[in-house]
Design a protein around this motif. Structure first.
Motif, PDB file in Angstrom:
ATOM      1  N   SER A 169      38.630  43.895  36.983  1.00 29.62           N
ATOM      2  CA  SER A 169      38.617  42.483  37.384  1.00 29.62           C
ATOM      3  C   SER A 169      39.500  41.637  36.476  1.00 29.62           C
ATOM      4  O   SER A 169      40.136  40.683  36.930  1.00 29.62           O
ATOM      5  N   ARG A 197      36.214  40.199  46.756  1.00 30.73           N
ATOM      6  CA  ARG A 197      34.837  39.704  46.710  1.00 30.73           C
ATOM      7  C   ARG A 197      34.344  39.246  48.089  1.00 30.73           C
ATOM      8  O   ARG A 197      33.199  38.831  48.231  1.00 30.73           O
ATOM      9  N   ALA A 216      31.980  43.619  50.672  1.00 29.91           N
ATOM     10  CA  ALA A 216      32.873  43.246  49.573  1.00 29.91           C
ATOM     11  C   ALA A 216      33.014  44.463  48.668  1.00 29.91           C
ATOM     12  O   ALA A 216      32.097  45.277  48.560  1.00 29.91           O
ATOM     13  N   HIS A 223      31.468  42.500  43.549  1.00 31.79           N
ATOM     14  CA  HIS A 223      30.465  41.455  43.688  1.00 31.79           C
ATOM     15  C   HIS A 223      29.706  41.309  42.370  1.00 31.79           C
ATOM     16  O   HIS A 223      29.912  42.072  41.441  1.00 31.79           O
ATOM     17  N   PRO A 255      30.618  42.305  36.664  1.00 34.68           N
ATOM     18  CA  PRO A 255      30.842  42.617  38.080  1.00 34.68           C
ATOM     19  C   PRO A 255      30.407  44.028  38.436  1.00 34.68           C
ATOM     20  O   PRO A 255      30.339  44.914  37.586  1.00 34.68           O
TER      21      PRO A 255
END
Length: 170
Positions: free
Chosen positions: A27, A39, A67, A70, A76
């Motif tokens: 990320s 996402r 997604a 998330h 994450p």
């Protein structure tokens, strides 16, 4: 769910590796647009063949739109199917390509060479893993990893009941 990869036998040339990339690191290097799209529920995951043996004559069994990334930015979670992910829009396909490129980035892709008797525990919600290609000889000396899934509870699987026998071993 966690994966436990137990190495029973290393390949004869000791060239096979397992790659791992953490969702936080992935990320962190993705651009804002790709991260926003990853996402969103713009992807369908393909189920592994071992999970859908009952679906005869189907090459693919795709999930509902989901997604890929998330959860909170500080922690994450990530979900990708090794058997394939389909972006539902051209932008989703572009974001998926950016994700794949990020996973190959040497700054975040860790390589682990497992030797017999070693195990690698991977939280499948917090990172992605893959195994490298290596020459196979099919003579009983090839790499042999045994995969075990570890779950805290089977409650979320209650609607998938089948007559496959026990899922928990003591």
């Amino acid at each position: 769910m966690q994966s436990d990869l137990n190495c029973l036998r290393q390949d004869p040339q000791a060239k096979a590796v397992t790659y791992y990339a953490d969702a936080r690191d992935i990320s962190a290097i993705l651009d804002e647009d790709s991260l926003r799209i990853l996402r969103a529920p713009l992807f369908r995951l393909n189920a592994p063949g071992s999970y859908c043996r009952d679906v005869a004559g189907k090459d693919e069994v795709l999930s509902d739109p989901v997604a890929i990334i998330h959860g909170p930015a500080s922690s994450p979670e990530i979900a990708v199917s090794a058997n394939g992910v389909r972006g539902l829009t051209p932008e989703a396909e572009t974001a998926l390509a950016a994700l794949q490129e990020a996973c190959r980035d040497e700054r975040i892709c860790h390589q682990v060479t497992l030797r017999p008797g070693q195990a690698l525990l991977i939280n499948n919600r917090k990172g992605l893993h893959a195994r490298s290609a290596f020459p196979a000889f099919h003579d009983g000396t090839d790499r042999w990893l045994q995969r075990t899934y570890v779950r805290r509870t089977l409650w979320s699987l209650r609607d998938r009941g089948t007559d496959v026998g026990p899922r928990v071993f003591a």
